[in-house]
Design a protein around this motif. Structure first.
Motif, PDB file in Angstrom:
ATOM      1  N   HIS A  13     117.158 144.328 104.383  1.00 28.38           N
ATOM      2  CA  HIS A  13     118.157 144.115 105.416  1.00 28.38           C
ATOM      3  C   HIS A  13     119.544 144.072 104.794  1.00 28.38           C
ATOM      4  N   LYS A  14     120.434 144.891 105.303  1.00 27.28           N
ATOM      5  CA  LYS A  14     121.797 144.943 104.786  1.00 27.28           C
ATOM      6  C   LYS A  14     122.640 143.789 105.314  1.00 27.28           C
ATOM      7  N   VAL A  15     122.439 143.415 106.568  1.00 25.81           N
ATOM      8  CA  VAL A  15     123.221 142.353 107.180  1.00 25.81           C
ATOM      9  C   VAL A  15     122.458 141.040 107.026  1.00 25.81           C
ATOM     10  N   GLN A  16     123.068 140.083 106.376  1.00 22.90           N
ATOM     11  CA  GLN A  16     122.444 138.785 106.205  1.00 22.90           C
ATOM     12  C   GLN A  16     122.766 137.911 107.405  1.00 22.90           C
ATOM     13  N   VAL A  17     121.731 137.433 108.064  1.00 21.91           N
ATOM     14  CA  VAL A  17     121.881 136.589 109.237  1.00 21.91           C
ATOM     15  C   VAL A  17     121.288 135.231 108.909  1.00 21.91           C
ATOM     16  N   GLU A  18     122.053 134.189 109.178  1.00 20.28           N
ATOM     17  CA  GLU A  18     121.534 132.853 108.946  1.00 20.28           C
ATOM     18  C   GLU A  18     120.827 132.393 110.214  1.00 20.28           C
ATOM     19  N   LEU A  19     119.514 132.288 110.136  1.00 16.04           N
ATOM     20  CA  LEU A  19     118.701 131.941 111.294  1.00 16.04           C
ATOM     21  C   LEU A  19     118.768 130.441 111.550  1.00 16.04           C
ATOM     22  N   PRO A  20     118.710 130.031 112.817  1.00 15.84           N
ATOM     23  CA  PRO A  20     118.752 128.598 113.124  1.00 15.84           C
ATOM     24  C   PRO A  20     117.457 127.914 112.730  1.00 15.84           C
ATOM     25  N   GLN A  21     117.563 126.645 112.427  1.00 19.59           N
ATOM     26  CA  GLN A  21     116.390 125.855 112.082  1.00 19.59           C
ATOM     27  C   GLN A  21     115.767 125.308 113.358  1.00 19.59           C
ATOM     28  N   ALA A  22     114.463 125.218 113.378  1.00 15.11           N
ATOM     29  CA  ALA A  22     113.760 124.699 114.554  1.00 15.11           C
ATOM     30  C   ALA A  22     114.017 123.207 114.665  1.00 15.11           C
TER      31      ALA A  22
END
Length: 139
Positions: free
Chosen positions: A41-50
């Protein structure tokens, strides 16, 4: 069909020709070498924590709320007749509770879906996250 034996005995050749196998393997190797960098993945996305709310072990479970809808549009909150305005206010109060109770929606067999959809839309607008439908099991 003529077979090339490569010798004077006239019998078929017993050795396997691996040249086509090597050609196919090299093509597959090149394909995988080209596609592997594309899979990162080129775009780094910070995913939310549950944010799972943990219920205390000795706390009683929250009973579900049952909303019944008659064919003519009459509403019942746990078998108590109510109006649409009272339904909105009670749902907004229940939406503020932690943990939030589940809303079970029961409708007559002949109730138009438009009426049920209005109740679901009202519940979601007030902040209720869990809305389920109650039906009888087929025999």
């Amino acid at each position: 069909m003529a077979f090339s034996t490569g010798n004077d005995s006239g019998g078929p050749m017993a050795e396997i020709n691996v040249t086509p196998l090597v050609d196919v393997m090299l093509v597959l190797l090149i394909i995988f070498m080209i596609t592997t960098p594309l899979m990162s993945h080129k775009v780094q996305v910070e995913l939310p924590q549950a944010n799972l709310l943990k219920r205390e072990e000795n706390a009683p479970p929250v009973p579900p709320i049952t909303i019944a809808v008659k064919e003519d549009g009459k509403l019942f909150w746990n078998d108590e007749p109510i109006t649409k305005e009272v339904l909105e206010s009670r749902l907004s109060v229940e939406a503020q509770k932690t943990p939030q109770p589940q809303v079970n929606l029961r409708g007559d067999k002949t109730t138009k879906y438009r009426i049920i959809a209005e109740v679901v839309k009202t519940a979601q607008a007030q902040g209720i996250r869990k809305v389920g439908y109650v039906a009888t099991k087929e025999r």
